[in-house]
Design an enzyme around this catalytic site. Structure first.
Site, PDB file in Angstrom:
ATOM      1  N   LYS A 192      57.778  12.942 -27.895  1.00 45.64           N
ATOM      2  CA  LYS A 192      57.075  11.896 -27.130  1.00 45.64           C
ATOM      3  C   LYS A 192      57.881  11.667 -25.857  1.00 45.64           C
ATOM      4  CE  LYS A 192      55.037   7.307 -27.460  1.00 45.64           C
ATOM      5  NZ  LYS A 192      55.337   6.883 -26.112  1.00 45.64           N
ATOM      6  N   ARG A 197      51.454   9.092 -17.965  1.00 47.05           N
ATOM      7  CA  ARG A 197      50.355   9.966 -18.378  1.00 47.05           C
ATOM      8  C   ARG A 197      49.713  10.572 -17.141  1.00 47.05           C
ATOM      9  NH1 ARG A 197      47.321   9.055 -23.740  1.00 47.05           N
ATOM     10  NH2 ARG A 197      46.089  10.944 -23.904  1.00 47.05           N
ATOM     11  N   LYS A 368      52.600   7.342 -33.467  1.00 48.52           N
ATOM     12  CA  LYS A 368      53.859   7.464 -32.716  1.00 48.52           C
ATOM     13  C   LYS A 368      55.010   6.986 -33.590  1.00 48.52           C
ATOM     14  CE  LYS A 368      52.480   3.444 -30.069  1.00 48.52           C
ATOM     15  NZ  LYS A 368      52.394   2.697 -28.862  1.00 48.52           N
TER      16      LYS A 368
HETATM   17  P1  AMP Z   1      52.549   4.272 -25.898  1.00 46.48           P
HETATM   18  O1  AMP Z   1      52.228   4.105 -24.435  1.00 46.48           O
HETATM   19  O2  AMP Z   1      53.916   3.845 -26.293  1.00 46.48           O
HETATM   20  O3  AMP Z   1      51.459   3.712 -26.781  1.00 46.48           O
HETATM   21  O4  AMP Z   1      52.535   5.833 -26.207  1.00 46.48           O
HETATM   22  C1  AMP Z   1      51.457   6.666 -25.890  1.00 46.48           C
HETATM   23  C2  AMP Z   1      51.766   7.408 -24.596  1.00 46.48           C
HETATM   24  O5  AMP Z   1      52.816   8.358 -24.813  1.00 46.48           O
HETATM   25  C3  AMP Z   1      50.627   8.258 -24.105  1.00 46.48           C
HETATM   26  O6  AMP Z   1      49.697   7.488 -23.367  1.00 46.48           O
HETATM   27  C4  AMP Z   1      51.328   9.300 -23.243  1.00 46.48           C
HETATM   28  O7  AMP Z   1      51.441   8.809 -21.910  1.00 46.48           O
HETATM   29  C5  AMP Z   1      52.741   9.364 -23.816  1.00 46.48           C
HETATM   30  N1  AMP Z   1      53.108  10.660 -24.442  1.00 46.48           N
HETATM   31  C6  AMP Z   1      54.315  11.248 -24.311  1.00 46.48           C
HETATM   32  N2  AMP Z   1      54.384  12.389 -25.014  1.00 46.48           N
HETATM   33  C7  AMP Z   1      53.178  12.565 -25.602  1.00 46.48           C
HETATM   34  C8  AMP Z   1      52.631  13.556 -26.468  1.00 46.48           C
HETATM   35  N3  AMP Z   1      53.333  14.623 -26.888  1.00 46.48           N
HETATM   36  N4  AMP Z   1      51.343  13.380 -26.892  1.00 46.48           N
HETATM   37  C9  AMP Z   1      50.608  12.310 -26.491  1.00 46.48           C
HETATM   38  N5  AMP Z   1      51.081  11.342 -25.677  1.00 46.48           N
HETATM   39  C10 AMP Z   1      52.352  11.453 -25.233  1.00 46.48           C
END
Ligand code: AMP
Length: 550
Positions: A192, A197, A368
């Site tokens: 992650k 994004r 996540k």
């Molecule tokens: P969060 O914003 O903490 O809810 O985490 C989701 C965000 O992690 C997504 O909107 C992406 O911008 C980011 N992200 C980073 N790595 C990945 C991955 N391998 N797959 C999907 N999202 C990812």
């Protein structure tokens, strides 16, 4: 003017009041909805020389032609502060209901019945899906009238150049939690990445567009990525929509840099020659390829197409590091590896079962797993500052503490969840205080839910989202997050909240929702095992951990 606006708490009311005092010799031509919309669009698209004064001219002519009440809503729209208490979800639901009655008038009598509610939920999902893929009412509504709801997907679909809502992830509490949620399904674990994004589109004319998590056009911010795209596509690719994370990257040490470095990049009119912060794209999904939508295909298939269609360029374009694991220890090890590689943790995604790209529903297929879970609550929360306390001692001159709220999607209210005064650097405090001053209002908004005892010195219009970590969540007699979901009068609050960062990619309505807060509360080990639900004494998350700076 500024003083009057602050005391009225609303630029729209100020415009309306000023307009009522104005005598006009000639009555202006009435404004039409489409003329106002066109003017808004023109303002949004303006670029180049003296853009500011051109925008001001356009606004002036709109206000000149408007009646007092029209100027109220024109100003609120321009300031992005309509807040009439109607969210997108309610609008789509209302549109579905209107359509069902338009198709069959007898439905009007059934509104409110359980049978109708069930039908409405099913049908509005079709509309939501079409809206997520093609967020354009100009296209959706005429298609709905002409071809019907069932045929909407044949006409309103993914199109390169039109951003779609991205698939989001669900927080978890640890490896065990992940395994329980996925119940034997095959899955992959990906790093992650902690960046921004980037939804990248290439159309048939080879134009590239880069959109943010909120469908904002970021193309101008990344001329380096636009240039790179042509280097990485395989020759057989004619168009695509790619899902990536853009991450700051140190080219000499080949290391990922923290998000804070990325956020120093300029947003507009970026010239490639002035770029100092290099980015590497980490691609993790492919949603559209060669004129075909892939969102209904499984991740395993999408990932295969992604691997075939793009070529990695070290330090510039890489596929997200991934491993298809099933063993607890192996996942744990991979999680630690991801953190050593400067990532936030892992994303866990089903590969075959229930593995389509889900946009309209809040999905549980992407989970996540962040390093934070090791230290307390499974995930951070994204919260909105709605009030602040004047700083004392070392913090004199800036705000010393803030009142934070989560967002309740059902009632469209911001519900207080904690006070916070920890985790800020001096720079954070002065820059946050300065930017929040722009959103000061004289009294709390009607859509804030809080207890009078919290009594902040100042109130803000919701304008920012902050990522916050806490030790745990508890039932609170003072805070109102999720009130009515667990208890009729008490809400949930955070204990020992700590500021992590400003989430520039989120709008206040994208903050953690009241029902997510309740889920997080319920998922806590202490609550699950029945010894929890401990009530926080007095004002939760309060002064003892704040060093009395506010
Ligand atoms: P969060 O914003 O903490 O809810 O985490 C989701 C965000 O992690 C997504 O909107 C992406 O911008 C980011 N992200 C980073 N790595 C990945 C991955 N391998 N797959 C999907 N999202 C990812």
């Amino acid at each position: 003017m500024k003083k009057d606006i602050a005391s009225l708490g609303d630029i729209g009311l100020y415009a309306e009041k000023s307009k009522s005092n104005q005598k006009l010799l000639v009555k202006p031509k009435p404004l039409t909805v489409s003329a106002v919309f066109d003017a808004f669009k023109t303002i949004a698209m303006m670029t180049g020389n003296q853009v500011q004064s051109k925008k001001v001219d356009k606004i002036k002519s709109l206000i000149t032609s408007s009646s007092p009440i029209e100027s109220r809503f024109i100003m609120r729209s321009l300031a992005g502060k309509m807040r009439i208490g109607l969210g997108e979800k309610s609008l789509l639901q209302a549109l579905t209901q209107a359509y069902l009655i338009f198709k069959d008038e007898s439905n009007a009598k059934l509104v409110g019945s359980d049978k109708f509610k069930e039908k409405l939920a099913k049908k509005s999902l079709l509309l939501q899906t079409a809206y997520c893929e093609c967020p354009n009412y100009d296209k959706i509504i005429p298609t709905l009238m002409e071809h019907g709801l069932e045929n909407l997907s044949k006409f309103c679909f993914l199109t390169p150049g039109i951003p779609l809502k991205p698939m989001l992830a669900h927080p978890t509490k640890g490896v065990q939690d992940v395994l329980e949620r996925l119940e034997g399904a095959k899955f992959t674990c990906e790093y992650k990445y902690d960046g921004e994004r980037a939804q990248i589109h290439l159309n048939d004319d080879k134009d590239t567009y880069i959109y943010s998590r909120n469908q904002e056009n970021n193309t101008e911010k990344y001329p380096d990525i636009v240039k790179l795209i042509h280097e990485i596509v395989s020759p057989n690719v004619t168009n695509f929509i790619l899902d990536c994370e853009a991450v700051a990257f140190d080219v000499s040490t080949k290391q990922i840099l923290p998000f804070q470095v990325l956020s120093t990049r300029k947003r507009k009119n970026v010239d490639e020659s002035e770029i100092t912060v290099r980015v590497c794209l980490f691609a993790f999904d492919l949603l559209y390829l060669n004129s075909e939508s892939l969102v209904t295909k499984d991740l395993s298939e999408r990932r295969e197409l992604l691997r075939q269609s793009f070529n990695e360029v070290e330090g510039k374009f890489m596929l997200a590091t991934s491993k298809d694991l099933s063993d607890v220890d192996a996942i744990q090890e991979f999680l630690e590896e991801s953190i050593k590689s400067k990532c936030e943790g892992l994303m866990i995604k089903t590969l075959h079962d229930d593995a389509t790209y889900e946009i309209a529903k809040r999905s549980r297929k992407w989970l996540k797993l962040k390093k934070d879970y090791l230290e307390g609550v499974g995930d951070t929360l994204d919260l909105v500052p709605i009030g602040a306390y004047l700083g004392k001692g070392k913090r004199t001159g800036v705000y010393g503490g803030f009142l934070l709220a989560c967002y309740d999607e059902e009632s469209e209210e911001f519900q207080s969840i904690c006070k916070i005064g920890t985790g800020f650097t001096d720079e954070d405090l002065s820059s946050l205080s300065a930017s929040l001053k722009e959103s000061l209002v004289a009294k709390p908004k009607s859509y804030f839910l809080f207890d009078d005892s919290l009594n902040p010195d100042v109130w803000f219009e919701p304008s920012q989202v902050w990522e916050v970590k806490c030790a745990d969540l508890s039932i609170s007699p003072v805070h109102r997050a999720g009130v009515g979901l667990l208890d009729d009068t008490k809400g949930i609050s955070l204990r020992f909240p700590r500021f992590i960062k400003l989430r520039e990619d989120k709008k206040p309505e994208d903050a953690t929702t009241a029902s997510q807060v309740v889920d997080m509360y319920r998922n806590q080990e202490s609550v699950k095992s029945g010894d929890g639900g401990a009530e926080a004494a007095g004002t939760a998350g309060s002064k003892e951990d704040e060093n009395d700076y506010y």
